[in-house]
Design a protein around this motif. Structure first.
Motif, short mmCIF file in Angstrom:
data_model
loop_
_atom_site.label_atom_id
_atom_site.label_comp_id
_atom_site.label_asym_id
_atom_site.label_seq_id
_atom_site.Cartn_x
_atom_site.Cartn_y
_atom_site.Cartn_z
N GLU A 144 0.82 -1.21 0.00
CA GLU A 144 0.00 0.00 0.00
C GLU A 144 0.86 1.27 0.00
N LYS A 145 1.80 1.32 0.93
CA LYS A 145 2.54 2.56 1.16
C LYS A 145 3.70 2.77 0.19
N LEU A 146 4.35 1.69 -0.22
CA LEU A 146 5.51 1.88 -1.09
C LEU A 146 5.17 1.73 -2.57
N PHE A 147 4.14 0.92 -2.87
CA PHE A 147 3.85 0.63 -4.27
C PHE A 147 2.46 1.12 -4.70
N ASP A 148 1.90 2.04 -3.93
CA ASP A 148 0.56 2.56 -4.23
C ASP A 148 -0.47 1.45 -4.43
N GLY A 149 -0.31 0.36 -3.71
CA GLY A 149 -1.30 -0.70 -3.76
C GLY A 149 -1.19 -1.63 -4.96
N VAL A 150 -0.25 -1.38 -5.86
CA VAL A 150 -0.07 -2.29 -7.01
C VAL A 150 0.95 -3.35 -6.63
N PRO A 151 0.51 -4.60 -6.49
CA PRO A 151 1.43 -5.62 -5.96
C PRO A 151 2.67 -5.79 -6.83
N PRO A 152 3.85 -5.70 -6.24
CA PRO A 152 5.09 -5.92 -6.98
C PRO A 152 5.35 -7.42 -7.12
N VAL A 153 6.39 -7.79 -7.85
CA VAL A 153 6.82 -9.19 -7.88
C VAL A 153 7.30 -9.52 -6.46
N THR A 154 6.74 -10.57 -5.88
CA THR A 154 7.03 -10.84 -4.47
C THR A 154 7.78 -12.16 -4.29
N PHE A 155 8.80 -12.14 -3.46
CA PHE A 155 9.56 -13.35 -3.17
C PHE A 155 9.50 -13.61 -1.68
#
Ligand code: ADP
Ligand code: ZN
Length: 678
Positions: free
Chosen positions: A183-194
């Motif tokens: 939410e706070k770092l990516f404006d709610g757009v899910p990044p590639v997550t590991f």
């Protein structure tokens, strides 16, 4: 250069740790990424390496100045242009960073989050060509977490302003924190997550029931003399007495707690970071900000607060991946103390329930009947096989069917109104004729004297395990009287059985054999290498691990490289460090080191190196021409190095490199060497 080459040449590592490669790839490609890795998993590499692969400058936001400075120092040591802008800088350092930025040399710029608050920062970062943002300890953005940093909330804004990819890293795995980061770092757009596993296979896990606890800590430390370690204690006073006892036993040890002057605390932190083999006896105040990769052991003189705290505290050991050991002591008093702390705390009731549950999880681990790691990872939702690297895998628990004594104990508690502690209940079970038993008429109870087949000590172990399994809980309203929990009911009714460990107390008394990091044969060499490291570190005024970390020295002691080429193959020996320290350590192993020409040294450990050596041999054979009567002639070392690097494929190229005269004598033979090598 490719990531794998940089990994080897700059960082000196043979391969990626589990999970690193995928993350490095995604970050290098410029994808927005969120990587969750346990402490010690090797997060820093996952943004440092991509920073070198990518054009432009990578800004690294990190909450702790000491850690930033440490990373910058490590990177510079490895020959990477990195700098930090923090409030801890001298003017000279700041000027140096700006100069490197202006000249376009800097690859990594570390910044404290507070800096983001200053006006004009995004413009400044855009001007210097920032092409990526890396955020360390990304959970600091979480308002509900323990480490909340308001300035972290500015990072999202910065990303928007610069419009560059962002890579976020954290060791905090829970779903809420993750959602907050997105939410706070990516404006709610899910990044590639590991999400990388929580296992730390190099850490040995062990628990022991308290039985002369100070002695237990002293013998644990004695078996690891000269290795850096932390002893965690429940109280400030205890840190001082145990540190004193360790010093009397001949260890270098200091205490550390939140009640000390800030200046005194800094001294201890500095010494611990810098010295090899110091023991710090501390409360949990010692933790945040310790980034020492070569902590070889962690002992708990008292039970930690919860399973999360336990994991975090033991996780400070062995971040360099070399073997590390832990020992956690616990006893019935610890259980009572921790419960009381929760009950008397000011937290709302739901929170207290959750805290009891987290304590229960830790107690379950204390009283586990099989592999500790399986139990621990199970709590974090990971399945694991028996690890072979914990006290219960080393020596399986001796268990017995405890259903009958547990029912006796529950019955004694119930028949006395759940108002007494274990001491009194044990007297009833043993049929003691103490006055306090008779006065209360407890000698008339049907449970009086039914437990004579167990000794007092065995009963203590049974009660402790019952508290550990949360069958009995001290009730704060009744001055700690033991109250039966719902969990115990099926056992009391005979609907469930329970396994208990026979006495865990005997197992606590382990031998005093010195634990070695390497075999007995390699130990003297390892000590000599460490002495050399200490001397170099002191001369340079840096912590020992900045020179080489423990796992690198262990590998050196085991593989015993005999030349710079072999030295270059040791994990942790990158190109820059090979040049700076290779000879010094090599001379510890082989004695006198043959001097190599600087042109040849640069090729140590690479294929060009062996090509160069072949060229040298061939040249020696031809130095007086084919028939041995010609005018003596040899190429300069740098000319040979040029041939080894450029690898001319035909005579005309060879002539251009060597010149006609030399090409006539050596050209054909050199081409032969090169075609063999390719
Ligand atoms: P954390 O994930 O806690 O930030 P670090 O980045 O500090 O961990 O790395 C922990 C240790 O692991 C460091 O000493 C680092 O040099 C070492 N390390 C990282 N990657 C590798 C690798 N691929 N091979 C060997 N050691 C590594
Ligand atoms: Zn195990």
């Amino acid at each position: 250069m490719t990531a794998a080459t940089l990994l080897r040449d700059v960082f000196g590592f043979d391969g990626f740790r589990p999970g690193q490669e995928e993350i490095v790839e995604a970050v290098s490609l410029g994808q927005n990424t969120l990587a969750i890795m346990p402490t010690g998993g090797g997060k820093s590499l996952c943004f440092q390496l991509p920073a070198l692969v990518r054009d432009g400058v990578t800004v690294v936001i990190s909450p702790l100045i000491a850690l930033m400075r440490d990373q910058v120092r490590g990177l510079r040591e490895a020959g990477v242009e990195a700098g930090a802008l923090t409030s801890g800088n001298t003017q000279e350092e700041t000027d140096g960073v700006w100069q490197a930025l202006e000249e376009g040399r800097l690859k990594l710029l570390y910044m404290a989050p507070e800096r983001l608050a200053a006006g004009g920062v995004p413009q400044m970062l855009r001007r210097i060509g920032v092409s990526m943002i890396a955020v360390d300890e990304a959970h600091c953005v979480s308002q509900w977490g323990h480490d909340f940093r308001p300035d972290y909330l500015r990072i999202g804004e910065l990303r928007r302003a610069l419009d560059v990819p962002l890579a976020a890293f954290t060791a905090t795995a829970d779903a809420e924190t993750q959602a907050e980061i997105v939410e706070k770092l990516f404006d709610g757009v899910p990044p590639v997550t590991f999400l990388r596993g929580f296992d730390r296979p190099n850490i040995h896990l062990a628990f022991a029931v308290k039985d002369q606890p100070r002695q237990q800590i002293l013998s644990f430390a004695a078996a690891r003399k000269g290795q850096s370690g932390i002893v965690y204690c429940g109280t400030r006073a205890k840190t001082e007495t145990i540190a004193q006892a360790l010093r009397e036993a001949g260890h270098a040890a200091c205490h550390y707690h939140g009640g000390m002057e800030a200046e005194d605390r800094r001294v201890v932190e500095g010494r611990f970071q810098q010295e090899d083999g110091l023991i710090v006896v501390a409360t949990v105040a010692f933790g945040m900000g310790i980034d020492k990769p070569d902590i070889r052991w962690v002992a708990h003189a008292d039970l930690p607060k919860s399973i999360e705290s336990y994991y975090q505290e033991i996780g400070r050991a062995g971040r360099d991946g070399a073997p590390a050991e832990t020992l956690t002591l616990f006893g019935p008093d610890d259980i009572r103390y921790r419960r009381q702390q929760i009950d008397e705390g000011l937290a709302p009731p739901e929170r207290r329930m959750a805290d009891h549950a987290r304590l229960n999880a830790l107690l379950g681990l204390c009283e586990a009947l099989e592999c500790r790691r399986k139990t621990l990872l199970g709590y974090f939702g990971e399945e694991a096989k028996s690890c072979g690297h914990c006290d219960l895998c080393d020596k399986p628990a001796d268990v017995f069917d405890g259903t009958t004594p547990v029912r006796m104990a529950l019955s004694a508690a119930l028949r006395t109104g759940e108002s007494y502690g274990s001491g009194h209940l044990i007297e009833i079970l043993l049929g003691s004729d103490l006055d306090k038993i008779k006065q209360r008429g407890h000698d008339q109870l049907p449970t009086y004297g039914v437990g004579k087949e167990y000794s007092r000590r065995e009963w203590q172990a049974i009660f402790r395990q019952m508290m550990g399994h949360d069958l009995l809980r001290p009730d704060p309203e009744r001055h700690g009287g033991l109250r039966m929990t719902e969990k115990a009911r099926p056992i009391l009714r005979g609907e469930d059985v329970i396994q208990l460990r026979r006495d865990t107390i005997k197992a606590a008394k382990t031998g005093n054999k010195i634990k070695m990091l390497v075999s007995e044969d390699d130990a003297p060499l390892l000590s000599a290498l460490k002495a050399k490291r200490r001397a170099l570190a002191e001369a340079a005024g840096v912590p020992a691990y900045i020179i080489y970390n423990d796992s690198t020295l262990i590998e050196m002691a085991q593989k015993r490289p005999m030349s710079l080429d072999e030295m270059a193959k040791i994990s942790g020996v990158g190109a820059k460090k090979l040049q700076s320290y290779g000879d010094a350590f090599l001379s510890v192993i082989v004695g006198e080191v043959a001097q190599l020409h600087p042109a040849r040294r640069k090729m140590a450990g690479r294929s060009e190196g062996s090509v160069y050596d072949r060229l040298l041999e061939v040249q020696a054979d031809l130095s007086r021409g084919e028939d041995g009567t010609g005018k003596p002639m040899t190429c300069s070392a740098s000319l040979l190095a040029k041939v080894a690097q450029m690898r001319p494929r035909d005579m005309s190229t060879m002539e251009r490199v060597l010149g006609a005269k030399y090409a006539e004598r050596f050209g054909a033979a050199f081409l032969g060497v090169l075609s063999e090598a390719s």
